[in-house]
Motif scaffolding. Structure first.
Motif, PDB file in Angstrom:
ATOM      1  N   VAL A  30     -13.661  41.008  39.852  1.00  0.00           N
ATOM      2  CA  VAL A  30     -15.002  40.522  40.151  1.00  0.00           C
ATOM      3  C   VAL A  30     -15.575  41.428  41.224  1.00  0.00           C
ATOM      4  CG1 VAL A  30     -16.391  38.573  40.949  1.00  0.00           C
ATOM      5  CG2 VAL A  30     -14.330  38.170  39.571  1.00  0.00           C
ATOM      6  N   GLN A  31     -16.784  41.948  40.959  1.00  0.00           N
ATOM      7  CA  GLN A  31     -17.424  42.850  41.914  1.00  0.00           C
ATOM      8  C   GLN A  31     -18.888  42.475  42.114  1.00  0.00           C
ATOM      9  OE1 GLN A  31     -16.935  46.913  40.705  1.00  0.00           O
ATOM     10  NE2 GLN A  31     -14.722  46.843  40.910  1.00  0.00           N
ATOM     11  N   ARG A  32     -19.351  42.737  43.323  1.00  0.00           N
ATOM     12  CA  ARG A  32     -20.766  42.591  43.661  1.00  0.00           C
ATOM     13  C   ARG A  32     -21.198  43.915  44.275  1.00  0.00           C
ATOM     14  NH1 ARG A  32     -21.356  37.857  47.020  1.00  0.00           N
ATOM     15  NH2 ARG A  32     -22.028  36.696  45.190  1.00  0.00           N
ATOM     16  N   PRO A  36     -15.332  44.651  45.658  1.00  0.00           N
ATOM     17  CA  PRO A  36     -14.563  43.506  45.165  1.00  0.00           C
ATOM     18  C   PRO A  36     -14.986  42.213  45.852  1.00  0.00           C
ATOM     19  CG  PRO A  36     -13.189  44.922  46.533  1.00  0.00           C
ATOM     20  CD  PRO A  36     -14.506  45.623  46.375  1.00  0.00           C
ATOM     21  N   VAL A  37     -14.945  41.131  45.086  1.00  0.00           N
ATOM     22  CA  VAL A  37     -15.274  39.811  45.620  1.00  0.00           C
ATOM     23  C   VAL A  37     -13.993  38.983  45.677  1.00  0.00           C
ATOM     24  CG1 VAL A  37     -16.606  37.693  45.258  1.00  0.00           C
ATOM     25  CG2 VAL A  37     -17.615  39.919  44.659  1.00  0.00           C
ATOM     26  N   SER A  38     -13.520  38.733  46.886  1.00  0.00           N
ATOM     27  CA  SER A  38     -12.341  37.885  47.047  1.00  0.00           C
ATOM     28  C   SER A  38     -12.803  36.445  47.244  1.00  0.00           C
ATOM     29  CB  SER A  38     -11.500  38.351  48.231  1.00  0.00           C
ATOM     30  OG  SER A  38     -12.229  38.204  49.426  1.00  0.00           O
ATOM     31  N   GLY A  39     -11.928  35.509  46.911  1.00  0.00           N
ATOM     32  CA  GLY A  39     -12.234  34.110  47.130  1.00  0.00           C
ATOM     33  C   GLY A  39     -13.135  33.483  46.082  1.00  0.00           C
ATOM     34  N   GLU A  59      -7.848  39.715  47.351  1.00  0.00           N
ATOM     35  CA  GLU A  59      -8.640  40.569  48.247  1.00  0.00           C
ATOM     36  C   GLU A  59      -9.318  41.704  47.482  1.00  0.00           C
ATOM     37  OE1 GLU A  59      -8.825  40.607  51.843  1.00  0.00           O
ATOM     38  OE2 GLU A  59      -7.929  38.609  51.849  1.00  0.00           O
ATOM     39  N   GLU A  60      -8.675  42.137  46.383  1.00  0.00           N
ATOM     40  CA  GLU A  60      -9.226  43.219  45.549  1.00  0.00           C
ATOM     41  C   GLU A  60     -10.129  42.692  44.445  1.00  0.00           C
ATOM     42  OE1 GLU A  60      -5.762  42.836  45.846  1.00  0.00           O
ATOM     43  OE2 GLU A  60      -5.619  44.138  47.594  1.00  0.00           O
TER      44      GLU A  60
END
Length: 102
Positions: A30-32, A36-39, A59-60
């Motif tokens: 998942v990326q914004r 990377p978007v953690s959580g 975290e990645e």
């Protein structure tokens, strides 16, 4: 950090203990804006839209599911009220990869 549902750590590499010949894997990030978007929560929904499993991205921004062969939907719920659905087909012996941009 809790992984929910006793899920293993969500890492970019498939654990060496996994025999891909006997597993269908759905894995993605998942990326914004390229980061990377953690959580975020990644939910696995079956072909009828029923909830099957959920993991928290690492975290990645990585998530992974071991699924039966067939058609699935991965729903990502990210901070800020963002929800994105992605269709994917799982097949034994393969890693179905997803890149989810939010």
């Amino acid at each position: 950090m809790s992984q929910g549902c006793a899920a293993p750590a969500q890492t970019a590499h498939l654990p060496a203990t996994v025999d891909l010949n006997n597993e269908a894997v759905i894995q993605g990030t998942v990326q914004r804006d390229g980061n990377p978007v953690s959580g975020a929560y990644a939910r696995l929904l079956d072909s009828s839209g029923e909830f099957t499993a959920e993991v928290v991205t690492s975290e990645e921004g990585v998530f992974r599911f071991f699924a039966a062969d067939g058609d699935w939907t991965v729903r990502v719920l990210a901070p800020g009220g963002v929800s994105v659905d992605s269709a994917v087909t799982a097949k034994t012996g393969e890693i179905a990869g997803l890149e989810v941009a939010i």
